[in-house]
Design an enzyme around this catalytic site. Structure first.
Site, PDB file in Angstrom:
ATOM      1  N   THR A   1       0.721  -1.296  -0.134  1.00 13.67           N
ATOM      2  CA  THR A   1      -0.137   0.027  -0.023  1.00 13.67           C
ATOM      3  C   THR A   1       1.163   1.586  -0.192  1.00 13.67           C
ATOM      4  O   THR A   1       1.991   1.328   0.112  1.00 13.67           O
ATOM      5  CB  THR A   1      -1.296  -0.062   1.524  1.00 13.67           C
ATOM      6  OG1 THR A   1      -0.287  -0.073   2.453  1.00 13.67           O
ATOM      7  CG2 THR A   1      -2.180  -1.238   1.712  1.00 13.67           C
ATOM      8  N   HIS A   2       0.676   2.622   0.323  1.00 17.54           N
ATOM      9  CA  HIS A   2       1.062   3.844  -0.339  1.00 17.54           C
ATOM     10  C   HIS A   2       0.759   4.609   1.599  1.00 17.54           C
ATOM     11  O   HIS A   2      -0.304   4.197   2.317  1.00 17.54           O
ATOM     12  CB  HIS A   2      -0.054   4.538  -1.018  1.00 17.54           C
ATOM     13  CG  HIS A   2       0.883   5.513  -1.268  1.00 17.54           C
ATOM     14  ND1 HIS A   2       1.054   7.283  -1.463  1.00 17.54           N
ATOM     15  CD2 HIS A   2       2.336   6.570  -2.639  1.00 17.54           C
ATOM     16  CE1 HIS A   2       2.427   7.863  -1.392  1.00 17.54           C
ATOM     17  NE2 HIS A   2       2.440   7.264  -3.009  1.00 17.54           N
ATOM     18  N   ALA A   3       1.901   5.024   1.391  1.00 16.10           N
ATOM     19  CA  ALA A   3       2.269   5.748   3.254  1.00 16.10           C
ATOM     20  C   ALA A   3       1.067   6.031   2.901  1.00 16.10           C
ATOM     21  O   ALA A   3       0.659   6.504   3.691  1.00 16.10           O
ATOM     22  CB  ALA A   3       3.435   5.557   3.353  1.00 16.10           C
TER      23      ALA A   3
END
Length: 426
Positions: A268-270
């Site tokens: 996932t993206h931070a």
């Protein structure tokens, strides 16, 4: 050799079961598309007439010079007699040859010299005096001790461009420190933002080597343009650390002023959400991302089937969606639970939401987009022909060089004859 452009298909035997991947024996079906052929001398490429000498090993410098060769430069690769570049022995996956080495070393001439032998060092200097570019990524200080620095060479060849690639650059407290790809991934902070919440992870490719190789390549191109105006060469000092820190982009600014750094979030993206894998029926997952409010509305209305979700106060902005990702993940998973991954991807495509499959390497060899764009060609190696990807930006094999990967010392005799180096002088 005129490389064949062809398409790779699924082997009859599952490739995952094979102990080694023999690419030259992978089934190909060139007859399905017209053949695109070229001769390396059939067209004057952008760097035709540029001679590059490289004291190179591993990935960083070889990747830089392979790209110069792709554009038509003549690359003379100086290797140790016998074993040559140690990357030749990293593995034996491609018909007994190293996967690393084949990728980074097509279209070069191999000159085997022992640079500790004064005769061989003199031979190298003779060739460098006639070169346009010298690239080296030997151990820190090794090239300078042999008189192969820009300061030592420019008197005989003022047009010479010298590109030194090292872990930390030519000065500063770390300048004498040896460096390898993983170590620079760590020093640059890359591994601190890569991996899952419980543990950091390295990249699955030599990303620090590749980054420094790319900056070496682009700086050499710039220096060649500059030399066209000034008539003078110059020195280029490429640091693997600086190359990777440049690529750290938003994590650096995100943590500015001692603010908490971005968390490790796996696939996932931070800071952007939803952006990552989501489960579907049958245990499969789909990877997709929403970058703005327009896409968020489309996802809710056309994929999740609930336009009112876009107005939910918990999810009304990207910052809120990222903060409340756990409940949002549950909502999305519940909406997708009754559909297959293929059905979800179809609805995402229809809605204009970016999505992807998580492919393994076997999937990439068979990727339909690469096949449709006819990106696979062929290059010769000492063990026979293997597939190779056309360089990005090149649509026609006639616009690049896909010449053979050399054997160690394959070109010694021809290079000695060309540069007037006798056996006694050698």
């Amino acid at each position: 050799m005129s490389p064949r452009v062809y398409m790779l298909t699924r082997p009859a035997v599952a490739m995952a079961r094979l102990p080694t991947l023999s690419l030259s024996r992978m089934p190909v079906h060139a007859s399905r598309t017209p053949q695109r052929r070229h001769s390396s001398s059939s067209k004057k490429l952008p760097l035709s007439g540029v001679t590059v000498v490289s004291l190179e090993q591993a990935i960083a410098a070889p990747f830089c010079t392979r790209q110069l060769a792709d554009q038509g430069a003549r690359v003379i690769k100086i290797e140790r007699p016998g074993g040559g570049d140690f990357a030749r022995d990293y593995d034996a996956r491609v018909d007994g040859q190293s996967s690393h080495f084949l990728w980074a070393n097509r279209a070069k001439e191999s000159l085997a010299l022992d640079l500790k032998d004064p005769r061989d060092l003199a031979a190298a200097k003779t060739i460098i005096r006639n070169a346009d570019v010298l690239v080296q990524n030997l151990a820190p200080g090794a090239a300078a001790r042999m008189g192969l620095s820009h300061a030592s060479l420019r008197g005989d060849n003022p047009r010479l461009i010298v590109c030194d690639i090292s872990g930390y650059g030519s000065y500063g407290p770390y300048s004498g420190k040896k460096a390898y790809d993983l170590l620079i991934q760590a020093e640059s902070g890359f591994v601190s933002v890569t991996g899952g919440p419980d543990a950091p992870a390295k990249a699955g490719i030599s990303i620090a080597d590749i980054a420094s190789g790319m900056y070496a390549y682009t700086n050499i191109l710039t220096a060649l343009i500059e030399r066209g105006r000034t008539g003078a060469g110059r020195r280029i000092d490429i640091s693997m650390l600086e190359s990777m820190v440049e690529w750290m982009s938003f994590p650096l600014y995100y943590a500015i002023g001692d603010q908490p750094p971005v968390p490790r979030t796996g696939l996932t993206h931070a800071t952007v959400y939803p952006y990552g894998p989501f489960p579907t029926a049958g245990g499969e997952s789909v990877l997709f991302g929403v970058q703005n409010e327009r896409e968020w509305l489309l996802l809710c209305r056309d994929v999740l089937g609930d336009a009112s979700l876009a107005a939910d106060a918990r999810f009304a902005s990207n910052a809120l969606r990222s903060r409340n990702r756990a409940p949002l993940r549950d909502v999305i998973a519940g909406r997708l639970a009754g559909r297959s991954a293929a059905q979800v991807r179809e609805s995402l495509d229809a809605a204009g939401i970016a999505n992807a499959q998580v492919n393994d390497m076997h999937d990439v060899w068979r990727h339909p987009q690469l096949r449709a764009r006819r990106r696979w060609a062929e290059m010769e190696t000492p063990a026979g022909p293997v597939p190779t990807l056309l360089p990005p930006g090149i649509d026609d094999p006639g616009e690049t060089r896909l010449d053979a990967v050399p054997a160690v010392g394959q070109h010694n005799a021809s290079l000695f004859a060309e540069f007037g180096i006798t056996r006694e002088e050698k």
